[in-house]
Design a protein around this motif. Structure first.
Motif, PDB file in Angstrom:
ATOM      1  N   ASP A  77       0.807  -1.218   0.000  1.00 61.27           N
ATOM      2  CA  ASP A  77       0.000   0.000   0.000  1.00 61.27           C
ATOM      3  C   ASP A  77       0.843   1.271   0.000  1.00 61.27           C
ATOM      4  N   THR A  81      -0.294   5.034  -1.847  1.00 61.69           N
ATOM      5  CA  THR A  81      -0.476   6.081  -0.842  1.00 61.69           C
ATOM      6  C   THR A  81       0.473   7.245  -1.107  1.00 61.69           C
ATOM      7  N   ASP A  98      -4.723   2.836  -1.729  1.00 58.89           N
ATOM      8  CA  ASP A  98      -4.364   4.193  -1.332  1.00 58.89           C
ATOM      9  C   ASP A  98      -4.922   4.438   0.074  1.00 58.89           C
ATOM     10  N   GLU A  99      -4.045   4.632   1.032  1.00 61.59           N
ATOM     11  CA  GLU A  99      -4.441   4.850   2.421  1.00 61.59           C
ATOM     12  C   GLU A  99      -4.297   6.312   2.837  1.00 61.59           C
ATOM     13  N   ALA A 100      -4.200   7.234   1.887  1.00 65.39           N
ATOM     14  CA  ALA A 100      -3.916   8.638   2.207  1.00 65.39           C
ATOM     15  C   ALA A 100      -5.140   9.459   2.590  1.00 65.39           C
ATOM     16  N   VAL A 108     -10.794   6.462   5.883  1.00 66.43           N
ATOM     17  CA  VAL A 108      -9.900   5.490   5.256  1.00 66.43           C
ATOM     18  C   VAL A 108     -10.657   4.181   5.143  1.00 66.43           C
TER      19      VAL A 108
END
Length: 179
Positions: A77, A81, A98-100, A108
């Protein structure tokens, strides 16, 4: 490392200028200490002391306060991200999530699963690689001596549920086969 980062961060931030710099710190594996689960070193097995690693992200515009995201994330990830934080389009088909969203005030998406592997014992001694999958509460370590652990009820990973939960084992094996 802290002392060297303290020297490096201001220089990189200054060089980045008004756009700012995105910082991503991650480890390739955790550290099993005191021979946890019989591991005299680190990086060989899929128990939590080895697979639980830090992922520390600082966006280009630092947040007023830190945010801890309790989700399961994977090293895969990191790239999507980081691309999002840099304002770069994420290529279609790129592995990872995408963990942004946390940096933008967005929720999230929970990703309660992760593929994991260690090829250390295979590379060093020719043993079968350690391959595993975590989904929800259960982690399957699919080796010649497989184990199924309920990581919530058994955080020290001492009780094997492999024989008593064949449906969960089959589901997790299907996830591994799909990777």
């Amino acid at each position: 490392i802290d002392a060297e980062l303290a020297r490096l961060v201001p220089q990189v931030d200054e060089a980045a200028g008004p756009a700012g710099a995105v910082w991503v710190l991650v480890a390739d594996h955790g550290e099993a200490l005191d021979e946890e689960h019989g591991e005299p070193s680190h990086g060989a097995y899929l128990f939590e002391p080895t697979v639980h690693v830090p992922l520390i992200v600082r966006p280009a515009k630092p947040l007023a306060a830190g945010v801890v995201v309790p989700n399961v994330v994977s090293i895969v990830d990191v790239m999507p991200t980081a691309l999002d934080l840099l304002g770069i389009a994420i290529p279609p088909g790129l592995d990872g999530v995408d963990e942004a969203g946390w940096a933008k005030g967005s929720p999230v998406a929970d990703q309660p699963h992760a593929y994991m592997e260690s090829r250390t014992l295979f590379q060093r001694f020719g043993y079968a690689p350690e391959i595993g999958f975590l989904e929800g509460n259960y982690k399957l370590m699919d080796t010649p001596s497989p184990k199924l652990i309920d990581v919530v009820a058994d955080p020290l990973e001492t009780t094997d549920r492999f024989v008593e939960k064949p449906d969960i084992v089959a589901s997790l094996r299907a996830h591994i086969a799909a990777v």
